[in-house]
Design a protein around this motif. Sequence first.
Motif, short mmCIF file in Angstrom:
data_model
loop_
_atom_site.label_atom_id
_atom_site.label_comp_id
_atom_site.label_asym_id
_atom_site.label_seq_id
_atom_site.Cartn_x
_atom_site.Cartn_y
_atom_site.Cartn_z
N GLN A 269 -10.60 -22.66 -2.93
CA GLN A 269 -11.14 -23.26 -1.50
C GLN A 269 -9.90 -23.49 -0.58
O GLN A 269 -9.88 -23.41 0.55
CB GLN A 269 -11.76 -24.83 -2.02
CG GLN A 269 -13.00 -24.76 -2.60
CD GLN A 269 -13.50 -26.11 -2.82
OE1 GLN A 269 -13.01 -27.25 -2.36
NE2 GLN A 269 -14.33 -26.31 -3.77
N TRP A 270 -8.76 -23.24 -1.14
CA TRP A 270 -7.44 -23.67 -0.49
C TRP A 270 -7.28 -22.54 0.67
O TRP A 270 -6.94 -22.93 1.77
CB TRP A 270 -6.28 -23.65 -1.22
CG TRP A 270 -5.90 -24.88 -2.12
CD1 TRP A 270 -6.44 -25.01 -3.48
CD2 TRP A 270 -5.93 -26.52 -1.40
NE1 TRP A 270 -6.35 -26.62 -3.69
CE2 TRP A 270 -5.95 -27.33 -2.46
CE3 TRP A 270 -5.62 -26.58 -0.40
CZ2 TRP A 270 -5.72 -28.63 -2.41
CZ3 TRP A 270 -5.40 -28.02 0.09
CH2 TRP A 270 -5.20 -28.99 -1.00
N ALA B 146 -17.33 -18.64 6.36
CA ALA B 146 -18.14 -17.80 5.48
C ALA B 146 -17.65 -18.46 4.45
O ALA B 146 -18.64 -18.02 3.60
CB ALA B 146 -17.36 -16.55 5.85
N ARG B 147 -17.04 -19.35 4.09
CA ARG B 147 -16.73 -19.76 2.72
C ARG B 147 -17.29 -21.31 2.77
O ARG B 147 -16.86 -22.07 1.65
CB ARG B 147 -15.18 -19.68 2.33
CG ARG B 147 -15.07 -18.39 2.08
CD ARG B 147 -13.57 -17.75 2.50
NE ARG B 147 -13.23 -16.49 1.82
CZ ARG B 147 -13.60 -15.59 2.78
NH1 ARG B 147 -13.95 -15.73 3.81
NH2 ARG B 147 -13.42 -14.15 2.41
N THR B 148 -17.76 -21.91 3.72
CA THR B 148 -18.23 -23.40 3.45
C THR B 148 -19.71 -23.44 4.49
O THR B 148 -20.21 -22.52 4.93
CB THR B 148 -17.30 -24.24 3.94
OG1 THR B 148 -17.77 -25.83 3.70
CG2 THR B 148 -17.03 -24.14 5.49
N GLU C 191 -22.82 -15.53 0.37
CA GLU C 191 -21.26 -15.23 0.21
C GLU C 191 -20.74 -14.31 0.97
O GLU C 191 -21.23 -13.47 1.65
CB GLU C 191 -21.64 -14.38 -1.29
CG GLU C 191 -21.80 -15.24 -2.39
CD GLU C 191 -21.55 -14.36 -3.82
OE1 GLU C 191 -21.32 -13.12 -3.52
OE2 GLU C 191 -21.96 -14.91 -4.75
N PRO C 192 -19.28 -14.64 1.12
CA PRO C 192 -18.54 -13.87 2.23
C PRO C 192 -18.57 -12.56 1.99
O PRO C 192 -18.47 -12.21 0.59
CB PRO C 192 -17.55 -14.57 2.28
CG PRO C 192 -17.20 -15.26 0.98
CD PRO C 192 -18.58 -15.82 0.57
N VAL C 193 -18.40 -11.64 2.86
CA VAL C 193 -18.18 -10.02 2.47
C VAL C 193 -16.84 -10.02 2.26
O VAL C 193 -15.84 -10.82 2.74
CB VAL C 193 -18.30 -9.30 3.67
CG1 VAL C 193 -20.02 -9.35 4.30
CG2 VAL C 193 -17.84 -9.71 4.90
N ARG C 194 -16.33 -9.21 1.60
CA ARG C 194 -14.93 -8.81 1.15
C ARG C 194 -14.26 -8.11 2.53
O ARG C 194 -14.80 -7.07 3.09
CB ARG C 194 -15.04 -7.71 0.10
CG ARG C 194 -15.02 -8.52 -1.41
CD ARG C 194 -14.56 -7.55 -2.41
NE ARG C 194 -16.06 -7.27 -3.15
CZ ARG C 194 -16.21 -6.23 -4.05
NH1 ARG C 194 -15.19 -5.39 -4.37
NH2 ARG C 194 -17.31 -5.94 -4.47
#
Length: 309
Positions: free
Chosen positions: A9-10, A240-242, A303-306
């Motif tokens: 998460q950081w 994208a991550r929260t 889920e975020p794309v790479r």
Amino acid sequence: MTHPARHAQWPALAAAAVTVVLWASAFVSIRSAGEAYSPGALALGRLLAGSLALGCVLLIRREGLPPRAAWPGIAVSGLLWFGVYMVVLNWGEQQVDAGTAAMVVNIGPVLIALLGARLLGEGLPPRLVAGMAVSFAGAVVVGLSMSGEGGASTLGVLLCLVAAVGYAGGVVAQKPALAHASALQVTAFGCLVGAVACLPFAGQLVRQAADAPVSATLNMVYLGVFPTALAFTTWAYALARTTAGRMGATTYAVPALVVLMSWLALDEVPGLLTLAGGALCLAGVAVSRSRGRGALRPGRVAEPVRERS
């Protein structure tokens, strides 16, 4: 025992921190550039500078067009957030004092949480609701402490309200797009959509740029490269991550940072009421970002794309 997911998460928290710091710095630059440029011209110049910077990064990273599935979210967020929000907010801040504008625009995160719960199925965790209530109260305190005499107008308040709605709608539209395209793609093409929408102001931009002082033009370019190109990209990365609601609540740190930056850069010493409001904003953000024991990560979000290399 520390879960590996917490370490993951950081990067998102760091990206969110970059965003709020740069967005806070934008208020100082808008004040300078807004003296020489009209609302539409300033928005267009900012978006053109941002699109150019983002386009260069896209070429360096060799990222092409976003997938078709990402375009509806990119188009809507580009029109509402990069286009409508920037023009209307610039206009609204000419009609009302900074304190009133801050109070009205800060309903945006509340709208994001409500729309995210309704349209994205994110839910409204009690800590998020409590934190946003505390932060909103802090934003109201900061706004009241900064409001000038007779600084509000009905038109200005309505414009700031439209800006808040545009901001919230743009964030919620952007979230699904990030399931199909990278943060850079979503930001770059959203910025480009906003710039195209603002092209009717091109004549004003050309005329005003000829007479504007160099400092105002440099501030406009700064707004495009850093608070737009960089900060909107780090925002998309974190979003994208929260959840949209948590990200919206994070922006309540902006009023507190604006107070601090005005104190350090402009020698505008804040009063005790302003400092108390800023502290409430930060406390609310801390509560809204916290999780209770056993809370799950926001696994229901896409889920975020790479990121492409």
